[in-house]
Design a protein around this motif. Structure first.
Motif, PDB file in Angstrom:
ATOM      1  N   LEU A  91       0.652  -0.976  -0.153  1.00 34.12           N
ATOM      2  CA  LEU A  91       0.266   0.106  -0.017  1.00 34.12           C
ATOM      3  C   LEU A  91       0.889   1.416  -0.129  1.00 34.12           C
ATOM      4  CD1 LEU A  91      -3.043   1.164   0.447  1.00 34.12           C
ATOM      5  CD2 LEU A  91      -2.580   0.889   2.771  1.00 34.12           C
ATOM      6  N   MET A  92       1.570   1.158   0.856  1.00 36.56           N
ATOM      7  CA  MET A  92       2.698   2.536   0.981  1.00 36.56           C
ATOM      8  C   MET A  92       3.777   2.702  -0.235  1.00 36.56           C
ATOM      9  SD  MET A  92       0.994   3.315   3.712  1.00 36.56           S
ATOM     10  CE  MET A  92       2.075   4.453   4.108  1.00 36.56           C
ATOM     11  N   THR A  93       3.960   1.881  -1.118  1.00 39.89           N
ATOM     12  CA  THR A  93       4.859   2.041  -1.910  1.00 39.89           C
ATOM     13  C   THR A  93       3.988   1.899  -3.405  1.00 39.89           C
ATOM     14  OG1 THR A  93       5.613  -0.261  -2.178  1.00 39.89           O
ATOM     15  CG2 THR A  93       7.007   1.464  -0.963  1.00 39.89           C
ATOM     16  N   ASP A  94       3.599   0.759  -3.714  1.00 39.15           N
ATOM     17  CA  ASP A  94       3.133   0.488  -4.924  1.00 39.15           C
ATOM     18  C   ASP A  94       1.661   1.116  -5.441  1.00 39.15           C
ATOM     19  OD1 ASP A  94       5.160  -1.468  -5.526  1.00 39.15           O
ATOM     20  OD2 ASP A  94       4.007  -2.836  -4.190  1.00 39.15           O
ATOM     21  N   PRO A 110       0.241 -10.174  -0.699  1.00 39.43           N
ATOM     22  CA  PRO A 110       1.893 -10.927  -1.126  1.00 39.43           C
ATOM     23  C   PRO A 110       1.675 -12.310  -1.391  1.00 39.43           C
ATOM     24  CG  PRO A 110       1.768  -9.254   0.985  1.00 39.43           C
ATOM     25  CD  PRO A 110       0.520  -9.817   0.578  1.00 39.43           C
ATOM     26  N   LEU A 111       2.550 -12.720  -2.380  1.00 37.92           N
ATOM     27  CA  LEU A 111       2.880 -14.082  -2.741  1.00 37.92           C
ATOM     28  C   LEU A 111       2.815 -15.216  -1.471  1.00 37.92           C
ATOM     29  CD1 LEU A 111       4.109 -13.974  -6.336  1.00 37.92           C
ATOM     30  CD2 LEU A 111       1.883 -14.366  -5.400  1.00 37.92           C
ATOM     31  N   ILE A 112       3.855 -14.447  -0.628  1.00 37.20           N
ATOM     32  CA  ILE A 112       4.378 -15.176   0.596  1.00 37.20           C
ATOM     33  C   ILE A 112       4.244 -14.274   1.856  1.00 37.20           C
ATOM     34  CG2 ILE A 112       5.706 -16.965  -0.692  1.00 37.20           C
ATOM     35  CD1 ILE A 112       8.194 -15.412   0.312  1.00 37.20           C
ATOM     36  N   GLN A 113       4.118 -14.739   3.157  1.00 39.00           N
ATOM     37  CA  GLN A 113       4.027 -14.072   4.288  1.00 39.00           C
ATOM     38  C   GLN A 113       5.380 -13.419   4.823  1.00 39.00           C
ATOM     39  OE1 GLN A 113       1.122 -13.010   5.104  1.00 39.00           O
ATOM     40  NE2 GLN A 113       0.468 -13.838   3.397  1.00 39.00           N
ATOM     41  N   THR A 114       6.488 -13.834   4.220  1.00 41.06           N
ATOM     42  CA  THR A 114       7.798 -13.292   4.760  1.00 41.06           C
ATOM     43  C   THR A 114       8.095 -12.184   3.596  1.00 41.06           C
ATOM     44  OG1 THR A 114       9.156 -15.059   3.701  1.00 41.06           O
ATOM     45  CG2 THR A 114       8.513 -15.381   5.846  1.00 41.06           C
ATOM     46  N   ASP A 115       8.897 -11.293   4.385  1.00 41.13           N
ATOM     47  CA  ASP A 115       9.496 -10.117   3.441  1.00 41.13           C
ATOM     48  C   ASP A 115      10.715  -9.959   3.632  1.00 41.13           C
ATOM     49  OD1 ASP A 115       7.070  -8.947   2.368  1.00 41.13           O
ATOM     50  OD2 ASP A 115       6.371  -8.643   4.478  1.00 41.13           O
ATOM     51  N   ALA A 116      11.412  -9.475   2.770  1.00 45.24           N
ATOM     52  CA  ALA A 116      12.781  -8.950   2.696  1.00 45.24           C
ATOM     53  C   ALA A 116      12.924  -7.721   3.756  1.00 45.24           C
ATOM     54  CB  ALA A 116      13.333  -8.327   1.404  1.00 45.24           C
ATOM     55  N   TRP A 117      14.019  -7.970   4.441  1.00 46.44           N
ATOM     56  CA  TRP A 117      14.309  -7.113   5.696  1.00 46.44           C
ATOM     57  C   TRP A 117      13.759  -5.536   5.421  1.00 46.44           C
ATOM     58  CZ3 TRP A 117      17.109  -2.594   5.379  1.00 46.44           C
ATOM     59  CH2 TRP A 117      17.991  -2.371   4.600  1.00 46.44           C
ATOM     60  N   ASN A 118      13.986  -4.985   4.286  1.00 52.44           N
ATOM     61  CA  ASN A 118      13.539  -3.505   3.988  1.00 52.44           C
ATOM     62  C   ASN A 118      11.980  -3.197   3.635  1.00 52.44           C
ATOM     63  OD1 ASN A 118      13.969  -4.830   1.292  1.00 52.44           O
ATOM     64  ND2 ASN A 118      14.653  -3.445   0.345  1.00 52.44           N
ATOM     65  N   THR A 119      11.449  -4.408   3.665  1.00 46.82           N
ATOM     66  CA  THR A 119       9.967  -4.167   3.514  1.00 46.82           C
ATOM     67  C   THR A 119       9.110  -4.340   4.827  1.00 46.82           C
ATOM     68  OG1 THR A 119       9.967  -5.160   1.263  1.00 46.82           O
ATOM     69  CG2 THR A 119       7.784  -5.255   2.191  1.00 46.82           C
ATOM     70  N   GLN A 120       9.781  -4.834   5.815  1.00 52.57           N
ATOM     71  CA  GLN A 120       9.067  -5.157   7.054  1.00 52.57           C
ATOM     72  C   GLN A 120       8.429  -3.913   7.900  1.00 52.57           C
ATOM     73  OE1 GLN A 120      11.874  -7.648   9.180  1.00 52.57           O
ATOM     74  NE2 GLN A 120      11.594  -9.347   7.782  1.00 52.57           N
ATOM     75  N   PHE A 121       9.304  -2.772   7.565  1.00 51.46           N
ATOM     76  CA  PHE A 121       8.770  -1.451   8.185  1.00 51.46           C
ATOM     77  C   PHE A 121       7.646  -1.008   7.511  1.00 51.46           C
ATOM     78  CE2 PHE A 121       8.897   3.001   8.304  1.00 51.46           C
ATOM     79  CZ  PHE A 121       8.585   3.516   9.793  1.00 51.46           C
ATOM     80  N   ASN A 122       7.697  -1.103   6.282  1.00 51.08           N
ATOM     81  CA  ASN A 122       6.420  -0.716   5.459  1.00 51.08           C
ATOM     82  C   ASN A 122       5.026  -1.585   5.934  1.00 51.08           C
ATOM     83  OD1 ASN A 122       7.623   1.176   4.037  1.00 51.08           O
ATOM     84  ND2 ASN A 122       7.922  -0.177   1.977  1.00 51.08           N
ATOM     85  N   ARG A 123       5.397  -2.997   6.084  1.00 55.00           N
ATOM     86  CA  ARG A 123       4.204  -3.842   6.450  1.00 55.00           C
ATOM     87  C   ARG A 123       3.754  -3.331   7.909  1.00 55.00           C
ATOM     88  NH1 ARG A 123       2.988  -5.893   1.716  1.00 55.00           N
ATOM     89  NH2 ARG A 123       4.537  -7.212   1.002  1.00 55.00           N
ATOM     90  N   ILE A 125       3.604   0.024   9.202  1.00 50.12           N
ATOM     91  CA  ILE A 125       2.624   0.968   8.792  1.00 50.12           C
ATOM     92  C   ILE A 125       1.509   0.572   8.060  1.00 50.12           C
ATOM     93  CG2 ILE A 125       2.920   3.108   7.205  1.00 50.12           C
ATOM     94  CD1 ILE A 125       5.601   3.404   7.688  1.00 50.12           C
ATOM     95  N   GLU A 126       1.505  -0.426   7.116  1.00 52.12           N
ATOM     96  CA  GLU A 126       0.399  -1.038   6.456  1.00 52.12           C
ATOM     97  C   GLU A 126      -0.578  -1.463   7.230  1.00 52.12           C
ATOM     98  OE1 GLU A 126       1.354  -3.473   3.411  1.00 52.12           O
ATOM     99  OE2 GLU A 126       1.978  -2.015   1.795  1.00 52.12           O
ATOM    100  N   ARG A 127      -0.218  -2.343   8.441  1.00 48.76           N
ATOM    101  CA  ARG A 127      -1.277  -2.939   9.351  1.00 48.76           C
ATOM    102  C   ARG A 127      -1.779  -1.625  10.284  1.00 48.76           C
ATOM    103  NH1 ARG A 127       2.891  -6.780   9.505  1.00 48.76           N
ATOM    104  NH2 ARG A 127       3.930  -5.743  11.094  1.00 48.76           N
ATOM    105  N   VAL A 129      -2.739   1.245   8.954  1.00 43.71           N
ATOM    106  CA  VAL A 129      -3.605   2.029   7.931  1.00 43.71           C
ATOM    107  C   VAL A 129      -4.708   1.092   7.796  1.00 43.71           C
ATOM    108  CG1 VAL A 129      -3.527   2.831   5.770  1.00 43.71           C
ATOM    109  CG2 VAL A 129      -1.558   3.278   6.881  1.00 43.71           C
ATOM    110  N   PHE A 130      -4.568  -0.223   7.755  1.00 46.70           N
ATOM    111  CA  PHE A 130      -5.706  -1.097   7.510  1.00 46.70           C
ATOM    112  C   PHE A 130      -6.540  -1.346   8.611  1.00 46.70           C
ATOM    113  CE2 PHE A 130      -2.845  -3.435   3.986  1.00 46.70           C
ATOM    114  CZ  PHE A 130      -3.389  -2.991   3.046  1.00 46.70           C
ATOM    115  N   LYS A 131      -6.057  -1.245   9.939  1.00 42.68           N
ATOM    116  CA  LYS A 131      -6.985  -1.140  10.979  1.00 42.68           C
ATOM    117  C   LYS A 131      -7.618   0.223  11.132  1.00 42.68           C
ATOM    118  CE  LYS A 131      -4.195  -4.024  13.918  1.00 42.68           C
ATOM    119  NZ  LYS A 131      -3.193  -4.132  15.090  1.00 42.68           N
ATOM    120  N   GLN A 132      -7.063   1.106  10.574  1.00 38.66           N
ATOM    121  CA  GLN A 132      -7.975   2.430  10.561  1.00 38.66           C
ATOM    122  C   GLN A 132      -8.995   2.235   9.633  1.00 38.66           C
ATOM    123  OE1 GLN A 132      -7.502   4.937  13.066  1.00 38.66           O
ATOM    124  NE2 GLN A 132      -5.892   3.101  13.826  1.00 38.66           N
ATOM    125  N   LEU A 133      -8.758   2.042   8.433  1.00 37.12           N
ATOM    126  CA  LEU A 133      -9.637   1.686   7.132  1.00 37.12           C
ATOM    127  C   LEU A 133     -10.915   0.791   7.447  1.00 37.12           C
ATOM    128  CD1 LEU A 133      -7.355   1.487   4.210  1.00 37.12           C
ATOM    129  CD2 LEU A 133      -8.585   3.345   4.655  1.00 37.12           C
TER     130      LEU A 133
END
Length: 151
Positions: A91-94, A110-123, A125-127, A129-133
């Motif tokens: 949500l926060m990039t694409d 996401p295709l899999i539930q694990t992320d590269a280290w640099n994506t974990q921070f975005n996830r 924030i996304e959680r 945002v999704f709770k607020q929505l």
């Protein structure tokens, strides 16, 4: 034209070969003349390695959430923004970059539930945002393009 993120959208970030379903889908898109282009924040060498089997055009170092890479792809292919959709798993990039660029967007799981280290921070924030929505309206996910919805 379909612009798509690479990692965890088109291919699993830790397995760039792609699935049979992906290869079949890409063949269908090519058969009907729909261009699929990857727009990724990754380096060119990383994307080229991941797409070696898929033979797709790409924009590297897209600078998402800025619209730079999306605008570059649109200009390179000479299509109107109304003919473009940006598909991504973040949500926060694409989605943000697509919205700022003025194109339609599709957020996929996401295709899999694990992320590269640099994506974990975005996830994280996304959680939030999704709770607020979800406080305003339940989110509905389509599992397929036939309109089958799942919450």
């Amino acid at each position: 034209m379909i612009l798509t993120d690479l990692d965890n959208t088109l291919v699993a970030w830790n397995n760039p070969d792609g699935t049979k379903e992906l290869h079949d889908w890409l063949a269908k898109m090519q058969a009907v003349g729909i261009i699929v282009m990857v727009v990724s924040n990754n380096k060119s060498a990383r994307i080229a390695r991941a797409l070696k089997q898929l033979d797709l055009p790409f924009v590297s170092r897209a600078l998402k959430p800025l619209p730079v890479g999306i605008n570059h792809a649109i200009k390179e292919l000479g299509v109107p923004k109304s003919a473009v959709v940006m598909v991504g798993d973040q949500l926060m990039t694409d989605v943000w970059a697509g919205n700022v660029a003025g194109v339609r967007t599709i957020l996929v799981k996401p295709l899999i539930q694990t992320d590269a280290w640099n994506t974990q921070f975005n996830r994280l924030i996304e959680r939030f945002v999704f709770k607020q929505l979800e406080k305003k309206q339940p989110l509905i996910y389509r599992e397929d393009l036939n309109g089958n919805n799942h919450q």
